[in-house]
Scaffold this active site. Structure first.
Site, PDB file in Angstrom:
ATOM      1  N   SER A   1      27.610  42.775  27.395  1.00  0.00           N
ATOM      2  CA  SER A   1      28.827  42.037  27.032  1.00  0.00           C
ATOM      3  C   SER A   1      28.776  41.620  25.556  1.00  0.00           C
ATOM      4  O   SER A   1      28.735  42.490  24.688  1.00  0.00           O
ATOM      5  CB  SER A   1      28.987  40.840  27.978  1.00  0.00           C
ATOM      6  OG  SER A   1      30.275  40.289  27.879  1.00  0.00           O
TER       7      SER A   1
ATOM      8  N   ASP B   1      35.043  46.186  36.270  1.00  0.00           N
ATOM      9  CA  ASP B   1      35.047  45.107  35.275  1.00  0.00           C
ATOM     10  C   ASP B   1      36.490  44.702  34.979  1.00  0.00           C
ATOM     11  O   ASP B   1      37.307  45.537  34.624  1.00  0.00           O
ATOM     12  CB  ASP B   1      34.344  45.620  34.004  1.00  0.00           C
ATOM     13  CG  ASP B   1      33.932  44.500  33.057  1.00  0.00           C
ATOM     14  OD1 ASP B   1      34.693  43.529  32.924  1.00  0.00           O
ATOM     15  OD2 ASP B   1      32.855  44.605  32.456  1.00  0.00           O
TER      16      ASP B   1
ATOM     17  N   HIS C   1      32.457  42.401  35.993  1.00  0.00           N
ATOM     18  CA  HIS C   1      31.711  42.348  34.734  1.00  0.00           C
ATOM     19  C   HIS C   1      30.245  41.999  35.002  1.00  0.00           C
ATOM     20  O   HIS C   1      29.343  42.565  34.372  1.00  0.00           O
ATOM     21  CB  HIS C   1      32.359  41.287  33.848  1.00  0.00           C
ATOM     22  CG  HIS C   1      31.914  41.275  32.425  1.00  0.00           C
ATOM     23  ND1 HIS C   1      32.048  42.351  31.583  1.00  0.00           N
ATOM     24  CD2 HIS C   1      31.352  40.293  31.671  1.00  0.00           C
ATOM     25  CE1 HIS C   1      31.581  42.033  30.372  1.00  0.00           C
ATOM     26  NE2 HIS C   1      31.143  40.797  30.407  1.00  0.00           N
TER      27      HIS C   1
END
Lengths: 389, 389
Positions: free
Chosen positions: A173, A336, A369
């Site tokens: 991320s 995600d 995610h």
């Protein structure tokens, strides 16, 4: 790809094992003031870091592990024998694991404006830090920092540690943003990047979502323009921001598994606005616990840094990616809801078209995610192979 | 399926046309107090409604059009010749269009706790209404209402209008919840339902998202426990809620088309926290304009009604769907980030397995959930065929 040993003509895979040595959080202070990419000055920059393994004589077996939005340098292992939790990517770190502690010198670094100012161990410089010029916390007077600033601070640390070449940068991320940025900013120093649940840019949808995260805090009157230090802190706004972030980082499939159970058996949500579903109670507890360790202004600065991110600081994604020549492994998560696999397929195609060696594999799982954090074990072998190439 | 006429042996499609008659908002007041499905009493229920077309003698050519979260009874046409905007589904309403004003008696109804209390035309009963017992606005003392309550109020209206059978109920999003609920609650009265961008239940993920929408309002100190009437209203919290809703109802593909343009050419977002991207300026303006027409408590009540929704009020989705025998057309949006196409495929399969006639088609477009409102024209022919079956 476990370590191999040959015994009596048989090739045996030695069992991979987690790293059991205790981890020490260290502190790094930059020499002199730091000038941000935005041209502002921070008089004193200190960040925490931790390492596992040993740097070789050539200084080229290092792997940098920048962290995600709410993370820290603590990517694996334990600080103390009785730590309940281990670092976030412990599943792929250890002897014979992808981030092989027998082979590599692994380095995690706390970001600027790191969220976890109150966990008793994170070391960071941000709005909650004391401004030497006023002897008071910076608050919103802290310079606006960017992902590239995080990278530059890491570069200074690596120089000091004697790292001459990065075998890889791997991050999830916001950590993947730093991996991309490393490859674009210091192409001669980075052999490989592994971008997990990544985004190489923020499009308008992401920009506005990040702004929600930071601006819900400002609705809380205790935020007080960012000057709350020494007084009551905007815990309601901060908790709401962490609830938004957590939900955005999950996925509908996760929701399915939670169902419509009530928080309390005798309190039917249909009977009163205050009666909650179990999922709502869970969010209140999880986000509340997290908020107690976090600083509201730091969340605002981190969200803003992510809004501003486009790899290489160029005006287009294509132009930003052009500098990336490092071997690249992309590991987005199939479901995600925050940094979409579709956007990463586009990055893959752009990199491939310009001749950058790029591999792509989607992570699976019900966590959206967060498959890139809690579900990283599934990619252990793929990452090990990529690091060995 | 345009109206057909046979001329000299040729089958000609008459050109479809929008409805050009002016629409009149009417007001319906229920006889006596209304008891909610939660067992509470509302002394006086009034809601607005509007109709297009004529009810036939048998009272069986009516199509009910319940509205989405931020919508109203105004599904098509204009109130005045100089109205800038037409009703939200104008594209499929008119002579020769799917909701054919030559064939059907079309009815839109304002929901309880309708959002648009300040638009000068919506008629609703909710927290902003005067409680006859105290002569003050109800505020948060208004009974918690559910989708089934919206349906029950509509039922009372239809009885008064002489509608004996619904040729169809068609609604988008919260309107689709009402369509499902109609089929489950009054199976003998509903021949068809068309559920556009629908959800037959809220899973944990949706429940928590809806709670965010309503609880960001409560961060605003002007909300004051819901008692803000006659004083300053929680416009910051309300605007933030509307920003969350709007973004959740869009999709990343929409974001791509907006890019990373700045709100003002000389104000680089990298230079100051207050410098915005164009998308952020757009959201501020759009949500601010919307907030000026809306009531904050009404938003809270609507979000809560959606949280509580599971078709038929049963403990499982499967059980709730069992009562649905009406012919069903499901029109989810491919890239809906709010009510996922995947969840609607599950509903399709459950309905098919129990022998309910069900058809399914995905809407396309870059607008996510909003493809079901702004992009409805693409389904005109599919809806027309379904209504003719």
């Amino acid at each position: 790809m476990a370590a191999l040993s040959v015994v009596a003509g048989l090739v045996l895979a030695a069992p991979a094992s987690a790293y059991e040595g205790l981890i020490t959080k260290q502190s790094f202070e930059m020499d002199g003031p730091y000038t941000t990419v935005g041209g502002e000055t921070i008089a004193k920059v200190r960040v925490g870091f931790e390492t596992i393994g040993n740097l070789n004589a050539a200084g080229d077996n290092a792997i940098l592990v920048p962290h995600f939005f709410s993370g820290s340098s603590h990517f694996a292992g334990r600080y103390k024998d009785d730590d309940k939790a281990r670092g976030y990517w412990d599943a792929i770190v250890g002897s014979g694991k992808a981030l092989d502690t027998d082979k590599y010198f692994l380095i995690g670094v706390d970001s600027l404006a790191n969220l976890n100012t109150k966990d008793g161990i994170t070391v960071t410089t941000g709005p909650a830090s004391i401004d030497p010029a006023t002897a008071k916390p910076y608050g919103m007077r802290f310079p606006q920092v960017q992902i590239r600033d995080f990278v530059n601070v890491q570069k200074a640390l690596l120089d000091k540690l004697g790292v001459r070449k990065l075998h890889a940068v791997i991050g999830a991320s916001m950590g993947a943003m730093q991996a991309y940025e490393w490859a674009a900013a210091y192409p001669g120093m980075v052999d490989r990047i592994i971008a997990v649940i990544p985004g190489a840019t923020q499009d308008a949808y992401g920009i506005e979502r990040l702004r929600h995260w930071r601006q819900v805090i400002t609705l809380d009157p205790k935020w007080n323009g960012g000057d709350y230090y020494g007084g009551p802190e905007p815990m309601d706004g901060l908790t709401m921001a962490l609830r938004l972030i957590t939900l955005d980082a999950l996925a509908p499939e996760w929701g399915e598994s939670q169902g419509r159970k009530w928080a309390e058996a005798d309190k039917d949500p249909a009977k009163a606005m205050g009666n909650a579903y179990a999922v709502q109670g869970w969010f209140d507890k999880a986000a509340g616990a997290r908020a107690a360790l976090s600083d509201a202004n730091h969340l605002i600065y981190l969200a803003r840094a992510c809004e501003l991110f486009q790899v290489g600081g160029k005006s287009s994604l294509e132009e930003g990616l052009r500098a990336i020549r490092a071997k690249t492994l992309l590991l987005p998560s199939r479901n995600d809801q925050l940094l979409y696999a579709e956007a990463t397929r586009k990055v893959r195609d752009l990199l491939a078209a310009q001749g950058t060696p790029v591999a792509y594999q989607e992570l699976d799982g019900p966590m959206g995610h967060l498959n890139g954090v809690g579900g990283i074990a599934q990619a252990n072998d793929r990452i090990a192979r990529f690091l060995a190439q």
